[in-house]
Enzyme design. Structure first.
Site, PDB file in Angstrom:
ATOM      1  N   SER A 172      11.897 -13.469 -21.847  1.00  0.00           N
ATOM      2  CA  SER A 172      10.714 -12.599 -21.728  1.00  0.00           C
ATOM      3  C   SER A 172      10.668 -11.417 -22.678  1.00  0.00           C
ATOM      4  CB  SER A 172      10.578 -12.086 -20.289  1.00  0.00           C
ATOM      5  OG  SER A 172      10.012 -13.078 -19.464  1.00  0.00           O
ATOM      6  N   SER A 198       7.288 -12.868 -20.636  1.00  0.00           N
ATOM      7  CA  SER A 198       6.404 -12.060 -19.838  1.00  0.00           C
ATOM      8  C   SER A 198       6.152 -10.648 -20.366  1.00  0.00           C
ATOM      9  CB  SER A 198       6.985 -11.955 -18.428  1.00  0.00           C
ATOM     10  OG  SER A 198       8.172 -11.202 -18.440  1.00  0.00           O
ATOM     11  N   LYS A 200       7.168  -1.559 -20.114  1.00  0.00           N
ATOM     12  CA  LYS A 200       6.681  -2.689 -19.314  1.00  0.00           C
ATOM     13  C   LYS A 200       6.521  -2.208 -17.865  1.00  0.00           C
ATOM     14  CE  LYS A 200       8.015  -7.559 -18.437  1.00  0.00           C
ATOM     15  NZ  LYS A 200       9.073  -8.571 -18.651  1.00  0.00           N
TER      16      LYS A 200
END
Lengths: 489, 98
Positions: free
Chosen positions: A180, A156, A81
């Protein structure tokens, strides 16, 4: 096993590379070709590191040829990420304010993966600064759900989940402040674990809400999740909130049954807010676990209905403090031609932060501002104590708590962007866990009528990831359904 | 707690160093009022005897040995600087020195 190594799990890759059945280079090439074939549609990666990935794979092969130890993730291709600091490439949090930012150091978790023999494929899309539940708040691109390209991948860590689901990496790292990791894992049909607060170092994770943030893996199966946790977990001197506790071997705790375990079902998670289709899938999963010897008890988490309000006070307050550092002075975007420093700050932040990040900074500033601090922030911290106590009380009666990860499967792109509160409410089952600081894992438990994955959430006692993984493994081995894989390419 | 006004939005955006246009202010008055209104739900609970939780883990101070360790060299520290003279970060002037 499929002929294409991109379809393998991390442990299958590790075994094949370590035994010499396949070279790390061939595995890396297979994944890079997969990215090439799929990512135009999925848009999970914001940066692909093809050349260095092949070089890292060659280094693993060379170490193996010399008879050296290659580590527990030898040749396993991993995606990151884009909020993990990496010396390589850029670290942008998918925000305009960090466009072009190059970290001078690697996050601890990145170092640990590298030392374990992992091969890095690149950086993955996310909601800007991890604020969102659909990855639509990225300033870079829109990621699509591999199961249905018209739907969001969740957020997310949407890029991480979509990349794992589309076989564009063997596993990915994400971060979880209010769901997330788990919510996108549920939306995309992968396994995603948020460890106990303090289990994994946050050094080099760009901060969103420091008392809630945790790093964790998104994987293809439960065994991979345990394997990744073995590498990621443990005390780090550079993160003084990381726990100085023994880690153990999470893979050794995996057993294909649930004998002697008590599973708590929180009645507050099975209300009308939970879609009927979802409820059916969760209940079937619980029955499967009962078939494996688990005992089911009803538990209560009476303050569940207050969690969203508490969370959006605490996380925005912490975010408004953490994001104050982005001022255009030392790194990141700087507004052009400001007459003085005050104007420089204002214009840099206004140009650099997207709408959701600005909304949260404003909300956080408001709840911390003079005259409102007690009414909002202090109040929220007190209710947080009640929420945490709910869990500790419930765990007096059971070993794990099981419920849904999200009330609905993945929604359609654009469906919730106009109403921030509605988007916030989609986190209803995940945020309490961060407030309580406990570990929880989402794993797939079938496809809903719409053909989208449903997520089963397994919550554990503080620092008892081992039991979560054991229950997850027992379910996975006996769930009696073939999830299949999304047909992307 | 009460409804948020345009003046509140302007005050808070000043504290946060954000410049909002009129349309954004109007939109935020509505959005923040709705969100803060939802948060009033917490007033249903009596928390007068409840201690606040800052961190989910019970933590005490963490000490380490006070020893000198290498830090970033100047070149690395400045490598992301939007403007520098090779030694310092440069910013527009802060004080008027007429």
């Amino acid at each position: 096993m499929s002929a294409e190594s991109y379809a393998w799990t991390a442990h299958e890759i590790r075994d094949a590379v370590t035994s010499g059945a396949v070279s790390a280079r061939a595995v890396a090439e297979s994944y890079l070709a997969r990215i090439e074939a799929c990512d135009q549609k999925v848009q999970a990666y914001v940066d692909v590191w093809a050349e260095s990935a092949l070089a890292q794979a060659d280094a693993v092969d060379a170490r193996l040829a010399r008879g050296e130890d290659v580590g527990p993730l030898a040749g396993v291709p991993v995606g990151l990420k884009d909020l993990f600091c990496t010396k390589q490439g850029f670290t942008t949090c998918c925000s305009k304010i960090l466009k072009g930012y190059r970290s001078p150091f690697d996050a601890t978790v990145v170092e640990r993966l590298a030392d374990a023999g992992a091969v890095f494929l690149g950086k993955l899309n996310m909601d800007e600064f991890a604020m969102g539940s659909s990855t639509e708040n990225s300033a870079v691109q829109v990621t699509r759900n591999p199961w249905n390209l018209a739907c969001v991948p969740g957020g997310s860590s949407g890029g991480s989940a979509a990349a794992v689901a589309a076989d564009e990496c063997a596993f990915a790292l994400g971060s979880d402040t209010g769901g997330s990791i788990r919510q996108p894992a549920a939306c995309c049909g992968c396994v995603g674990l948020k460890p106990t607060y303090g289990r994994v170092s946050r050094y080099g994770l760009v901060a969103f809400a420091s008392s809630l943030d945790q790093v964790g893996p998104l994987t293809k199966d439960v065994e991979d999740c345990a394997l990744a946790m073995n590498v990621l977990s443990g005390r780090d001197e550079r993160d003084s909130t990381s726990a100085d506790l023994p880690v153990g071997d999470f893979t050794a705790a995996l057993r294909p049954d649930a004998k002697g375990l008590r599973i708590g079902l929180p009645k507050e998670y099975f209300t009308d807010a939970l879609g009927a289709d979802m409820r059916e899938k969760i209940e079937a999963a619980v029955s499967a676990l009962e078939g494996q010897g688990a005992e089911v008890v009803e538990v209560s988490l009476p303050h569940t209905e207050y969690a969203v309000a508490v969370y959006y006070i605490i996380c925005t307050a912490e975010a408004s403090a953490n994001l104050a550092r982005f001022d255009g002075v030392r790194y990141g975007h700087r507004a052009a031609a400001a007459a003085d420093v005050e104007e420089l700050y204002r214009r840099t932040k206004t140009e650099g932060f997207g709408p959701e990040v600005q909304r949260r900074i404003l909300l956080g500033t408001y709840v911390l501002s003079s005259g409102y601090y007690d009414a909002y922030y202090s109040k929220a911290q007190r209710v947080r104590s009640l929420i945490r106590k709910d869990f500790l009380d419930a765990f007096e009666q059971c070993d794990v708590i099981v419920g849904p990860t999200s009330p609905t499967p993945a929604f359609r792109l654009g469906e919730k962007t106009a109403d921030p509160l509605e988007m916030y409410l989609s986190d209803i089952y995940t945020i309490s866990i961060n407030l309580a600081g406990i570990p929880a894992m989402s794993m797939p438990c079938g496809l809903t009528e719409s053909g989208l994955p449903a997520g089963l959430q397994i919550m554990g006692k503080p620092f008892d990831e081992a039991t979560i993984l054991r229950v997850g493994y027992a379910y996975e081995q006996n769930r009696g359904l073939d999830m299949g894989r999304p047909a992307v390419a | 707690m009460g409804k948020i006004t345009k003046q509140d939005v302007e005050y808070v955006s000043g504290l946060a160093h954000l410049t909002l246009d009129e349309e954004t202010k109007e939109r935020l008055v509505g959005e923040l009022s709705e969100i803060l209104g939802y948060m009033e739900k917490l007033n249903e609970l009596d928390t007068s005897n409840i201690e606040p939780t800052m961190h989910a883990l019970e933590m005490t101070n963490v000490y380490r040995e006070d020893k000198v360790q290498p830090s970033l060299d100047r070149e690395t520290a400045l490598m992301n600087a939007p403007d520098s003279d090779g030694e310092y970060f440069l910013v527009p002037k802060i004080l008027d020195t007429e």
